[in-house]
Motif scaffolding. Structure first.
Motif, PDB file in Angstrom:
ATOM      1  N   LEU A 282       0.828  -1.208   0.000  1.00 16.27           N
ATOM      2  CA  LEU A 282       0.000   0.000   0.000  1.00 16.27           C
ATOM      3  C   LEU A 282       0.864   1.261   0.000  1.00 16.27           C
ATOM      4  N   GLU A 283       1.964   1.248   0.731  1.00 16.36           N
ATOM      5  CA  GLU A 283       2.858   2.406   0.738  1.00 16.36           C
ATOM      6  C   GLU A 283       3.436   2.645  -0.651  1.00 16.36           C
ATOM      7  N   ALA A 284       3.757   1.567  -1.360  1.00 21.49           N
ATOM      8  CA  ALA A 284       4.272   1.699  -2.717  1.00 21.49           C
ATOM      9  C   ALA A 284       3.206   2.276  -3.647  1.00 21.49           C
ATOM     10  N   TRP A 285       1.956   1.804  -3.491  1.00 23.81           N
ATOM     11  CA  TRP A 285       0.855   2.335  -4.303  1.00 23.81           C
ATOM     12  C   TRP A 285       0.658   3.828  -4.032  1.00 23.81           C
ATOM     13  N   ILE A 286       0.716   4.195  -2.759  1.00 27.70           N
ATOM     14  CA  ILE A 286       0.528   5.596  -2.385  1.00 27.70           C
ATOM     15  C   ILE A 286       1.639   6.458  -2.957  1.00 27.70           C
ATOM     16  N   THR A 287       2.865   5.980  -2.866  1.00 24.69           N
ATOM     17  CA  THR A 287       4.003   6.726  -3.414  1.00 24.69           C
ATOM     18  C   THR A 287       3.830   6.939  -4.910  1.00 24.69           C
ATOM     19  N   ARG A 288       3.409   5.882  -5.603  1.00 27.70           N
ATOM     20  CA  ARG A 288       3.202   5.975  -7.053  1.00 27.70           C
ATOM     21  C   ARG A 288       2.048   6.932  -7.380  1.00 27.70           C
ATOM     22  N   GLU A 289       0.965   6.853  -6.593  1.00 34.41           N
ATOM     23  CA  GLU A 289      -0.190   7.718  -6.825  1.00 34.41           C
ATOM     24  C   GLU A 289       0.175   9.184  -6.591  1.00 34.41           C
ATOM     25  N   GLU A 290       0.944   9.465  -5.532  1.00 35.93           N
ATOM     26  CA  GLU A 290       1.359  10.837  -5.241  1.00 35.93           C
ATOM     27  C   GLU A 290       2.243  11.375  -6.353  1.00 35.93           C
ATOM     28  N   TRP A 291       3.128  10.520  -6.871  1.00 35.09           N
ATOM     29  CA  TRP A 291       4.004  10.953  -7.959  1.00 35.09           C
ATOM     30  C   TRP A 291       3.180  11.267  -9.201  1.00 35.09           C
ATOM     31  N   THR A 292       2.172  10.431  -9.506  1.00 35.56           N
ATOM     32  CA  THR A 292       1.329  10.642 -10.686  1.00 35.56           C
ATOM     33  C   THR A 292       0.560  11.951 -10.575  1.00 35.56           C
ATOM     34  N   ILE A 293       0.073  12.269  -9.359  1.00 31.68           N
ATOM     35  CA  ILE A 293      -0.661  13.517  -9.153  1.00 31.68           C
ATOM     36  C   ILE A 293       0.239  14.715  -9.363  1.00 31.68           C
ATOM     37  N   LYS A 294       1.470  14.617  -8.862  1.00 31.91           N
ATOM     38  CA  LYS A 294       2.419  15.735  -8.990  1.00 31.91           C
ATOM     39  C   LYS A 294       2.982  15.854 -10.409  1.00 31.91           C
ATOM     40  N   ASN A 295       2.957  14.743 -11.152  1.00 33.29           N
ATOM     41  CA  ASN A 295       3.531  14.730 -12.501  1.00 33.29           C
ATOM     42  C   ASN A 295       2.509  14.176 -13.482  1.00 33.29           C
ATOM     43  N   PRO A 296       1.420  14.921 -13.732  1.00 35.93           N
ATOM     44  CA  PRO A 296       0.384  14.405 -14.638  1.00 35.93           C
ATOM     45  C   PRO A 296       0.924  14.238 -16.046  1.00 35.93           C
ATOM     46  N   PRO A 297       0.395  13.242 -16.785  1.00 36.52           N
ATOM     47  CA  PRO A 297       0.867  13.021 -18.147  1.00 36.52           C
ATOM     48  C   PRO A 297       0.596  14.236 -19.023  1.00 36.52           C
ATOM     49  N   SER A 298       1.526  14.510 -19.915  1.00 35.47           N
ATOM     50  CA  SER A 298       1.392  15.654 -20.801  1.00 35.47           C
ATOM     51  C   SER A 298       0.236  15.439 -21.758  1.00 35.47           C
ATOM     52  N   ALA A 299      -0.435  16.521 -22.100  1.00 36.16           N
ATOM     53  CA  ALA A 299      -1.560  16.447 -23.024  1.00 36.16           C
ATOM     54  C   ALA A 299      -1.121  15.970 -24.411  1.00 36.16           C
ATOM     55  N   ASN A 300       0.180  16.191 -24.710  1.00 37.72           N
ATOM     56  CA  ASN A 300       0.707  15.786 -26.016  1.00 37.72           C
ATOM     57  C   ASN A 300       1.311  14.411 -25.996  1.00 37.72           C
ATOM     58  N   ALA A 301       1.335  13.771 -24.778  1.00 43.55           N
ATOM     59  CA  ALA A 301       1.968  12.447 -24.669  1.00 43.55           C
ATOM     60  C   ALA A 301       1.119  11.395 -25.356  1.00 43.55           C
TER      61      ALA A 301
END
Length: 301
Positions: A282-301
């Protein structure tokens, strides 16, 4: 991108961080960024103070390249690498067991990094005292049958509660978090099946404890009431689940610390190990989720 898990006697528990391959450089750089106390001195591969043991967790091809000459020579001097391991790394890209944290770069794979730590510092003990203080109300486990009854009750309640939360999320249109809670309920049912298998021929109907014997009249893995908030995000849901898993971990820690039965202590420690794995996931999932929120995929990706 990778999950890097650090494990050491000087840590109270394993710590998993989310690292971008090549972005933060070496294992030592990742450790320093997250305040993981890997010992180091020269930071240039010439002193050997940052020796670590690296286990590659990914099922795909392991990355064993990028052994610098400095690293190979220091590992030789420390007696931590053989000629066969050097050849396997250089010819077959098979990683050696030991590395220098200042020389080993994080690749796109999950790894477990073990280190001894500064031996002049006392090791951080597990949270036994804290857990024992928390889980006291009415719980006095004296037999193996009774212990298995508690274990089954914990997992059974967790599965039921996650399903209830999923239903609440579905009723208010929060499909994303509902899906997460359904998944967590499925995991709890797997754990429940394993607990019942361990119980064997025990008559669980006679030993499963009622709600009133638990602190706050609830088993430890029941998530907080705010987990039913219809505006809950996926990250909030994961954090609610993590709270429950941590309490489950602490409960079994308390049992292992307080029981006078060697058999119950041994069984409780097995459950402690499993709960620690659930917490780690769960800690790994949370870390990954927090990173995704802070680094959203680019609209051009």
């Amino acid at each position: 991108m990778a999950n890097v898990t650090f494990s050491s006697p000087v840590l109270a528990r394993d710590v998993t961080v989310y690292a971008i391959a090549g972005d933060r450089g070496t294992i030592l750089a990742v450790a320093k960024a997250h305040k993981i106390p890997i010992p180091f001195d020269c930071q240039d591969g010439e002193c050997g103070s940052c020796l670590v043991e690296v286990t590659h967790l990914s099922r795909n091809q392991k990355y064993g390249i990028a052994l610098t000459e400095k690293e190979k020579e220091m590992l030789r001097q420390l007696g931590k690498i053989s000629k066969a391991e050097i050849e396997a790394a250089e010819v077959n890209d098979m990683p050696p067991r030991y590395r220098l944290a200042c020389q080993c770069f994080v690749r796109n794979e999950d790894i477990l990094v073990k280190f001894e730590g500064d031996q002049t510092l006392p090791a951080q003990g597990a949270h036994i005292t804290h857990a024992a203080k928390r889980f006291t109300g009415g719980i006095e486990i004296s037999t193996v049958d009774e212990f298995m009854g508690y274990a089954v009750k914990v997992e059974e309640d967790a599965a039921i509660h996650f399903d209830e939360l999923a239903g609440m999320m579905e009723s208010c249109g929060n499909a994303e978090v509902a899906k997460l809670f359904r998944q967590l309920a499925g995991f709890s049912r797997l754990h429940l099946a394993e607990a019942k298998k361990r119980a064997g021929s025990i008559d669980l109907s006679a030993v499963i404890p009622p709600d009133y014997v638990w602190p706050n009249h609830a088993t430890p893995e029941r998530t907080e009431i705010w987990a039913a908030d219809p505006t809950l995000s996926r990250l909030d849901g994961l954090k609610a689940a993590l709270q429950g898993e941590r309490r489950g971990y602490e409960f079994y820690r308390a049992v292992a610390a307080k029981t006078k039965s060697p058999e119950i202590e041994a069984m409780a420690k097995e459950f402690v190990k499993e709960e620690a794995e659930h917490v780690k996931i769960l800690e790994a999932w949370i870390t990954r989720e927090e990173w995704t929120i802070k680094n959203p995929p680019s609209a051009n990706a």
